[in-house]
Motif scaffolding. Structure first.
Motif, PDB file in Angstrom:
ATOM      1  N   SER A 234      17.709  14.177  51.320  1.00  8.18           N
ATOM      2  CA  SER A 234      16.919  14.142  52.558  1.00  8.18           C
ATOM      3  C   SER A 234      17.580  13.205  53.555  1.00  8.18           C
ATOM      4  N   THR A 235      17.807  13.692  54.755  1.00  5.63           N
ATOM      5  CA  THR A 235      18.386  12.872  55.826  1.00  5.63           C
ATOM      6  C   THR A 235      17.467  12.913  57.028  1.00  5.63           C
ATOM      7  N   LEU A 236      17.151  11.748  57.527  1.00  6.21           N
ATOM      8  CA  LEU A 236      16.323  11.616  58.722  1.00  6.21           C
ATOM      9  C   LEU A 236      17.175  11.050  59.843  1.00  6.21           C
ATOM     10  N   ILE A 237      17.212  11.750  60.973  1.00  9.02           N
ATOM     11  CA  ILE A 237      17.900  11.264  62.168  1.00  9.02           C
ATOM     12  C   ILE A 237      16.843  10.948  63.210  1.00  9.02           C
TER      13      ILE A 237
ATOM     14  N   THR B 251      16.149  16.319  58.978  1.00  9.75           N
ATOM     15  CA  THR B 251      15.063  16.313  59.951  1.00  9.75           C
ATOM     16  C   THR B 251      15.447  15.377  61.089  1.00  9.75           C
ATOM     17  N   MET B 252      15.376  15.875  62.301  1.00  8.80           N
ATOM     18  CA  MET B 252      15.626  15.036  63.481  1.00  8.80           C
ATOM     19  C   MET B 252      14.288  14.746  64.152  1.00  8.80           C
ATOM     20  N   GLY B 253      14.057  13.491  64.483  1.00  9.51           N
ATOM     21  CA  GLY B 253      12.856  13.103  65.203  1.00  9.51           C
ATOM     22  C   GLY B 253      13.228  12.474  66.533  1.00  9.51           C
ATOM     23  N   VAL B 254      12.664  12.989  67.615  1.00  5.69           N
ATOM     24  CA  VAL B 254      12.944  12.484  68.963  1.00  5.69           C
ATOM     25  C   VAL B 254      11.725  11.689  69.408  1.00  5.69           C
TER      26      VAL B 254
ATOM     27  N   LEU C  61      11.504  17.229  65.284  1.00  6.76           N
ATOM     28  CA  LEU C  61      10.163  16.781  65.646  1.00  6.76           C
ATOM     29  C   LEU C  61      10.206  16.140  67.028  1.00  6.76           C
ATOM     30  N   PHE C  62       9.258  16.529  67.877  1.00  4.29           N
ATOM     31  CA  PHE C  62       9.158  15.975  69.215  1.00  4.29           C
ATOM     32  C   PHE C  62       7.847  15.192  69.354  1.00  4.29           C
TER      33      PHE C  62
END
Length: 305
Positions: A44-47, A273-276, A77-78
């Motif tokens: 799992s990678t979170l950016i 998963t990218m979270g902005v 995710l926004f």
């Protein structure tokens, strides 16, 4: 089989190619032209992308690697969306006087200390109309940031959110808000909050206005240069953190809890998963990045404190 047993893989991939893709996305995130941090646990990678709004149109920054990282993520995710119904909008219009004006016979001087009232008088000295004295403190705070601190000065250019949305659409990456806030809750918070609740917003906005119309540009330049602590400490970001909705005692905890829950889910979800998120939510003291670091995760990215 088409990636059986390996989430996020497409036809013809092997386990090795999946690992390579994750590594490539992390590398892109690290060298992007926007403040980004990566946290990895197992597969799992979170950016996390620290976003700001209202970047001056003539301020260039490097979005290429950010676009590439977004396109190769599994989901993005926004920030939250407010769900307003027709009834909510009608209620806001019906109560516009309550939301937009101080109680009858009151002025800003009835709520601010003499020191802050004097500072407000100074930054508003060139105003032809004196209507601001009777305007809701929340609206005064917003106007100070926009008109005096340059937050909406001129046309704005693409920010990280704009870039990521376009890249995700082209690559058909799943996008969704990290949560929603009901419209009736938003309207209730505006109608029922006493004017005293907006005093910290006005005080912070006065400090931003005193920096002059270049305050917003300086903040954007710090963001581009990855001077994260300077962005979070900027008078505009401090004001945004004190004003509605992030300064609201009912709405703000809900916003933070939704991000916390989404991050927990991302850390156990295979893939990227990218979270902005607003940069202050991530990098402020006691924020998301501090929390991840305190839990023992290796947070890779620019210094934030």
């Amino acid at each position: 089989m088409a990636g059986a047993g390996f989430p996020g893989m497409t036809y013809g991939q092997t386990p090795g190619s999946q690992v390579s893709q994750l590594d490539d996305v992390v590398v892109l995130a690290r060298r992007s032209g926007a403040p980004m941090w990566t946290v990895t646990r197992g597969d799992s990678t979170l950016i996390l992308v620290g976003a700001i709004t209202r970047i001056p149109r003539d301020l260039s920054w490097r979005p290429d690697d950010l676009e590439a990282a977004a396109a190769r993520s599994n989901q993005i995710l926004f920030p939250q969306e407010g769900r307003l119904s027709g009834a909510d909008l009608f209620r806001a219009i019906w109560r516009a006087r309550t939301i937009g004006l101080l109680p009858e016979g009151r002025t800003s001087a009835d709520y601010l200390t003499p020191e802050y009232q004097a500072r407000l008088e100074a930054v508003m000295a060139d105003e032809r109309s004196q209507n601001w004295r009777r305007t809701s403190l929340l609206f005064v705070g917003i106007d100070l940031m926009q008109d005096k601190a340059g937050y909406t000065r001129g046309r704005s250019g693409d920010d990280a959110t704009d870039v990521i949305r376009r890249a995700a659409r082209r690559a058909r990456v799943e996008m969704r808000p990290v949560g929603t806030v009901r419209g009736d809750e938003l309207i209730d918070s505006l109608i029922t909050a006493p004017q005293t609740a907006h005093v910290p917003c006005v005080e912070a906005a006065i400090a931003a206005a005193e920096q002059g119309p270049d305050a917003a540009r300086e903040r954007a330049e710090d963001w581009r240069a990855l001077r994260v602590a300077d962005v979070v400490a900027s008078p505009i970001d401090r004001a945004l953190n004190q004003c509605w909705p992030w300064g609201d005692p009912e709405i703000a905890p809900q916003l933070r809890q939704q991000w916390a829950a989404a991050i927990e889910t991302a850390m156990i979800s295979p893939g990227v998963t990218m979270g902005v998120a607003p940069i202050r939510l991530l990098a402020d003291e006691g924020g998301v990045l501090d929390g991840l670091e305190a839990r023992g995760f290796d947070v890779v990215g620019p210094e934030w404190k």
